[in-house]
Motif scaffolding. Structure first.
Motif, mmCIF file in Angstrom:
data_model
loop_
_atom_site.group_PDB
_atom_site.id
_atom_site.type_symbol
_atom_site.label_atom_id
_atom_site.label_comp_id
_atom_site.label_asym_id
_atom_site.label_seq_id
_atom_site.Cartn_x
_atom_site.Cartn_y
_atom_site.Cartn_z
ATOM 1 N N ARG A 86 -80.697 102.188 55.948
ATOM 2 C CA ARG A 86 -80.000 102.009 54.607
ATOM 3 C C ARG A 86 -78.745 102.867 54.214
ATOM 4 O O ARG A 86 -78.018 102.180 53.745
ATOM 5 C CB ARG A 86 -81.107 102.341 53.631
ATOM 6 C CG ARG A 86 -82.513 101.500 53.923
ATOM 7 C CD ARG A 86 -82.245 99.915 53.879
ATOM 8 N NE ARG A 86 -83.404 99.211 53.679
ATOM 9 C CZ ARG A 86 -84.042 98.678 54.482
ATOM 10 N NH1 ARG A 86 -83.866 99.089 55.840
ATOM 11 N NH2 ARG A 86 -85.150 98.230 54.297
ATOM 12 N N THR A 89 -77.897 96.140 50.883
ATOM 13 C CA THR A 89 -78.577 96.510 49.604
ATOM 14 C C THR A 89 -77.889 96.375 48.347
ATOM 15 O O THR A 89 -78.753 95.812 47.369
ATOM 16 C CB THR A 89 -78.852 98.291 49.709
ATOM 17 O OG1 THR A 89 -79.318 98.440 51.060
ATOM 18 C CG2 THR A 89 -79.844 98.642 48.708
ATOM 19 N N TYR A 130 -77.329 92.361 47.779
ATOM 20 C CA TYR A 130 -78.772 91.580 47.306
ATOM 21 C C TYR A 130 -79.649 92.307 46.105
ATOM 22 O O TYR A 130 -80.617 92.257 46.195
ATOM 23 C CB TYR A 130 -79.602 91.403 48.409
ATOM 24 C CG TYR A 130 -78.935 90.430 49.273
ATOM 25 C CD1 TYR A 130 -78.819 89.022 48.908
ATOM 26 C CD2 TYR A 130 -78.359 90.807 50.465
ATOM 27 C CE1 TYR A 130 -78.241 88.081 49.757
ATOM 28 C CE2 TYR A 130 -77.680 89.836 51.381
ATOM 29 C CZ TYR A 130 -77.772 88.573 51.073
ATOM 30 O OH TYR A 130 -76.859 87.760 51.768
ATOM 31 N N GLN A 179 -81.300 95.117 46.272
ATOM 32 C CA GLN A 179 -82.559 95.852 46.606
ATOM 33 C C GLN A 179 -82.740 97.250 46.722
ATOM 34 O O GLN A 179 -83.711 97.825 47.198
ATOM 35 C CB GLN A 179 -82.670 95.350 48.224
ATOM 36 C CG GLN A 179 -82.925 93.846 48.418
ATOM 37 C CD GLN A 179 -84.178 93.338 47.882
ATOM 38 O OE1 GLN A 179 -85.128 94.016 47.661
ATOM 39 N NE2 GLN A 179 -84.227 92.186 47.336
ATOM 40 N N PRO A 218 -83.927 99.200 44.055
ATOM 41 C CA PRO A 218 -85.009 99.853 43.488
ATOM 42 C C PRO A 218 -86.141 99.610 44.605
ATOM 43 O O PRO A 218 -87.211 100.547 44.823
ATOM 44 C CB PRO A 218 -85.328 98.803 42.255
ATOM 45 C CG PRO A 218 -84.101 98.161 41.879
ATOM 46 C CD PRO A 218 -83.132 98.196 43.184
ATOM 47 N N ALA A 219 -86.171 98.295 45.511
ATOM 48 C CA ALA A 219 -87.246 98.077 46.014
ATOM 49 C C ALA A 219 -87.129 99.118 47.410
ATOM 50 O O ALA A 219 -87.990 99.492 47.527
ATOM 51 C CB ALA A 219 -87.084 96.806 46.847
ATOM 52 N N ASP A 220 -85.943 99.489 47.756
ATOM 53 C CA ASP A 220 -85.763 100.474 48.818
ATOM 54 C C ASP A 220 -85.983 102.000 48.415
ATOM 55 O O ASP A 220 -86.849 102.427 49.176
ATOM 56 C CB ASP A 220 -84.301 100.210 49.202
ATOM 57 C CG ASP A 220 -83.745 99.166 50.132
ATOM 58 O OD1 ASP A 220 -84.952 98.369 50.554
ATOM 59 O OD2 ASP A 220 -82.705 98.928 50.806
ATOM 60 N N SER A 230 -88.260 102.529 46.293
ATOM 61 C CA SER A 230 -89.836 102.709 46.521
ATOM 62 C C SER A 230 -90.332 102.832 47.808
ATOM 63 O O SER A 230 -91.459 103.331 47.837
ATOM 64 C CB SER A 230 -90.539 101.606 45.349
ATOM 65 O OG SER A 230 -90.997 100.386 46.097
ATOM 66 N N ALA A 231 -89.806 101.851 48.518
ATOM 67 C CA ALA A 231 -90.362 102.012 50.070
ATOM 68 C C ALA A 231 -89.857 103.319 50.511
ATOM 69 O O ALA A 231 -90.745 104.089 51.294
ATOM 70 C CB ALA A 231 -89.473 100.858 50.859
ATOM 71 N N GLU A 283 -89.816 106.013 48.682
ATOM 72 C CA GLU A 283 -90.756 107.044 48.181
ATOM 73 C C GLU A 283 -92.136 107.007 48.658
ATOM 74 O O GLU A 283 -92.809 108.091 48.990
ATOM 75 C CB GLU A 283 -90.726 106.550 46.610
ATOM 76 C CG GLU A 283 -91.351 107.571 45.850
ATOM 77 C CD GLU A 283 -92.815 107.587 45.139
ATOM 78 O OE1 GLU A 283 -93.161 108.280 44.468
ATOM 79 O OE2 GLU A 283 -93.203 106.368 45.588
ATOM 80 N N LYS A 284 -92.352 105.771 49.254
ATOM 81 C CA LYS A 284 -93.945 105.660 49.932
ATOM 82 C C LYS A 284 -93.893 106.486 51.266
ATOM 83 O O LYS A 284 -94.824 107.068 51.479
ATOM 84 C CB LYS A 284 -94.061 104.253 50.242
ATOM 85 C CG LYS A 284 -95.068 103.537 49.025
ATOM 86 C CD LYS A 284 -95.566 102.230 49.669
ATOM 87 C CE LYS A 284 -96.036 101.314 48.349
ATOM 88 N NZ LYS A 284 -95.107 100.285 48.146
#
Ligand code: ADP
Length: 618
Positions: free
Chosen positions: A239, A248, A251, A253, A255-257, A259-260, A262-263
């Motif tokens: 990333r 990123t 598109y 992305q 916020p989605a990245d 959170s991924a 963060e997980k």
């Protein structure tokens, strides 16, 4: 997580506990059933270590001497308590105290010597294996590189080899050290008082079992943490990178990245915490049992002393020996698994060293010092490894000496694949390709490739100076030859005007050069090599008119008096070709010169209408 698998983070401590090399290996990590030691593998590892025989003798001598000396200080303490003090002998007291200091000093010096010797073995092994691996990787065929993740190769050469260094010296030395210490200690305490010695050993299972259990748990957690850590690193690598960031942002992305990510960090955190806790349990059980041992000795030793069967000094000495007994025994609790893990790392390296390159010189292969340049494809078929359908089949055509042949066809028709077969990056799976009547497989790889020049769409440049990049094609080129090639490729003026001229460093992806400049540099490189056979994959990207004409002129110089196979994207190029081979789905559909093929009104005519006619640049 795509590239995650092969990436392994640097050696570091997780959850406050240092990882041992054995625990680091997630292929063997976990709590699966223990398999028996592979004797063949073990013997091979020993063969790797055998060139350092003299050093090993030195190391073991140091370890033996240290273990023997290690039992001396408690005996001296006993002398102080039982003789020097009660019998009022100050000289003896000084002597014994001096002895304690002296013995520890010698042990310290032996430790330094042993570290020095083992570092020599470790570094020597690292050096040997790294060079052997690099040589082997250099011989691997292109298909190895197309099917192996780059991160994995880096991991093999860096962390695996690095781990071997620690494992070879660390594991072997730690086992020997612990064993020798335990043996020396047991011998001495049994000599002093067999009953108390047995008592000291009673607590060993209580010490040994928790250590083993916690070790098992820690290994499992460590393997999981390692995996998660690798995913995390791969995610960051992918990333936080020009290409990845571009996607990123484009598109949306982010916020989605985030959170991924963060997980992933959450998982790392949880696992690290668990590991720390597992470590705490270990320390707790250890401290409980290491207190139990001395307590028993004080109790039963005390009773013996009350009955005048044991001196005070002996009790103190035996208690002092307990540390020499319990610590190494705890260290030995997981030795079997550590050996397995160490062997697994060696196994991975050996499997790579044993990997026979698919493309290699046949026995008795001929050296080709020059070529007329007659190339024949005879019923050639080719399938990429693991591909469902063949990329080429029943492919036959000829390139006469000095001829220029264009490969034309829709995307995926097999044009690039054909150009890979000529320098033997891959071998045909069916049929054969001949050069001057010789099957390519009967020619030595080095002499075949020396005859071939390649200018591809993507110009790969090393992170080095322009000059070094050019010299890669011909290391013995003189300054004049270098400039002449650059001039013919119409790149000299540009290079000379750079801040450091030919010594300017171009980045790995040559970001500081424009597309046209990179192509001309690549042409200069090919000119320097001066091959008889040329493979040209014409760039599809359109350039401005000046760049375009500079490149065309440079290419014209390069193509002069050479046999050439060209993946053509421009009408202007096709027109200069003697013959056009039209491909579709890995088959030859039509062959002939431009005008004749147009008149046929077949695939070429169709492609010509779609691809070449409107603008000459695409
Ligand atoms: P062209 O250069 O004409 O566009 P290629 O020679 O690159 O075509 O590809 C021919 C076929 O082989 C395509 O179907 C492509 O998907 C397949 N192919 C190319 N490279 C590989 C590879 N490394 N592994 C598997 N299949 C591949």
């Amino acid at each position: 997580m795509g590239v995650g698998g092969g990436w392994r983070g640097p050696d570091q401590s997780l959850g406050g506990l240092p990882r041992t090399f054995g625990l680091q290996n997630r292929n063997t990590g976990g709590d699966g059933p223990q398999k028996p030691l592979d004797r063949v593998l073990l013997r091979r590892v020993l063969t790797c270590l055998s060139p350092y025989k003299t050093l090993w003798v030195g190391i073991f001598a140091c370890l033996g001497a240290t273990a023997a000396l290690g039992v001396v200080p408690p005996l001296l303490v006993r002398g102080i308590l039982d003789d020097a003090i009660p019998k009022h002998q100050p000289t003896l007291l000084f002597g014994l105290v001096g002895g304690i200091i002296g013995v520890n000093l010698v042990m310290g010096l032996l430790g330094v010597l042993q570290s020095f010797l083992s570092a020599q073995v470790g570094e020597g092994l690292l050096y040997d294996l790294r060079n052997r691996l690099f040589l082997r990787l250099q011989q691997m065929s292109l298909s190895y590189y197309t099917t192996t993740r780059a991160g994995e190769i880096v991991a093999r050469v860096s962390s695996d080899v690095g781990a071997v260094q620690g494992v070879a010296t660390g594991t072997v030395i730690s086992i020997a050290n612990n064993l020798l210490t335990v043996i020396a200690t047991i011998v001495v305490i049994f000599g002093m008082n067999p009953r108390l010695a047995l008592l000291a050993l009673v607590v060993v299972p209580g010490l040994y079992l928790p250590t083993k259990l916690v070790g098992k748990l820690r290994r499992k957690l460590s393997a999981e943490a390692q995996e998660t850590q690798a995913d995390l690193l791969a995610f960051v690598q992918e990333r936080l990178h020009v290409g990845g960031m571009l996607l990123t942002q484009l598109y949306g992305q982010a916020p989605a990245d985030a959170s991924a990510f963060e997980k992933l960090t959450q998982r790392v955190k949880a696992l690290n915490l668990k590991q720390t806790l597992a470590g705490r349990w270990l320390f707790m059980s250890l401290s409980v049992f290491s207190v139990a041992g001395p307590a028993l000795i004080y109790l039963f030793g005390g009773i013996e002393a009350l009955n005048n069967r044991l001196t005070l000094g002996s009790i103190i000495a035996i208690v002092a020996y307990l540390a020499n007994l319990y610590r190494p025994l705890a260290n030995l609790a997981n030795v079997y698994v550590d050996i397995q893990a160490a062997l697994a790392i060696f196994e991975r390296i050996f499997s790579l060293l044993d990997h026979d390159p698919e493309i290699a010189d046949a026995p008795g292969a001929k050296t080709l010092t020059q070529t007329r340049g007659e190339v024949r494809f005879e019923s050639v078929g080719f399938s990429y490894p693991n591909a469902a359908t063949p990329a080429l089949s029943e492919l036959s055509f000829t390139i006469a000496p000095g001829e220029r042949v264009a490969l034309v066809g829709p995307s995926g028709a097999g044009k690039t694949t054909i150009t890979y077969l000529l320098p033997r990056f891959f071998d045909p799976t069916e049929g054969k390709i001949t050069l001057d009547g010789l099957d390519l497989r009967e020619i030595t790889l080095e002499s075949l490739r020396a005859r071939i020049g390649m200018v591809t769409q993507e110009t790969f440049l090393f992170h080095a100076s322009v000059k070094q990049n050019l010299l890669y094609a011909r290391p013995d080129a003189t300054e004049e030859q270098l400039t002449a090639a650059a001039k013919s490729a119409h790149i000299h003026d540009f290079l000379a005007a750079l801040p450091d001229g030919y010594d300017t460093i171009v980045g790995e992806r040559a970001f500081r050069l424009s597309g046209g400049e990179r192509q001309r540099l690549s042409i200069a490189r090919a000119l320097l090599k001066n091959p008889e056979l040329l493979i040209l994959d014409e760039a599809t990207s359109s350039l401005d008119a000046t760049s375009e004409s500079l490149i065309q002129e440079a290419l014209e110089t390069l193509l002069q008096n050479r046999t050439a196979l060209i993946i053509a994207h421009r009408l202007s190029t096709i027109r200069t070709c003697d013959k056009i081979v039209v491909l579709e789905h890995g088959h030859v559909v039509e062959v002939g010169p431009h005008e004749a093929l147009l008149a046929k009104n077949g695939l070429y005519a169709e492609l010509y209408q779609k691809q070449f006619r409107p603008v000459s640049t695409n």
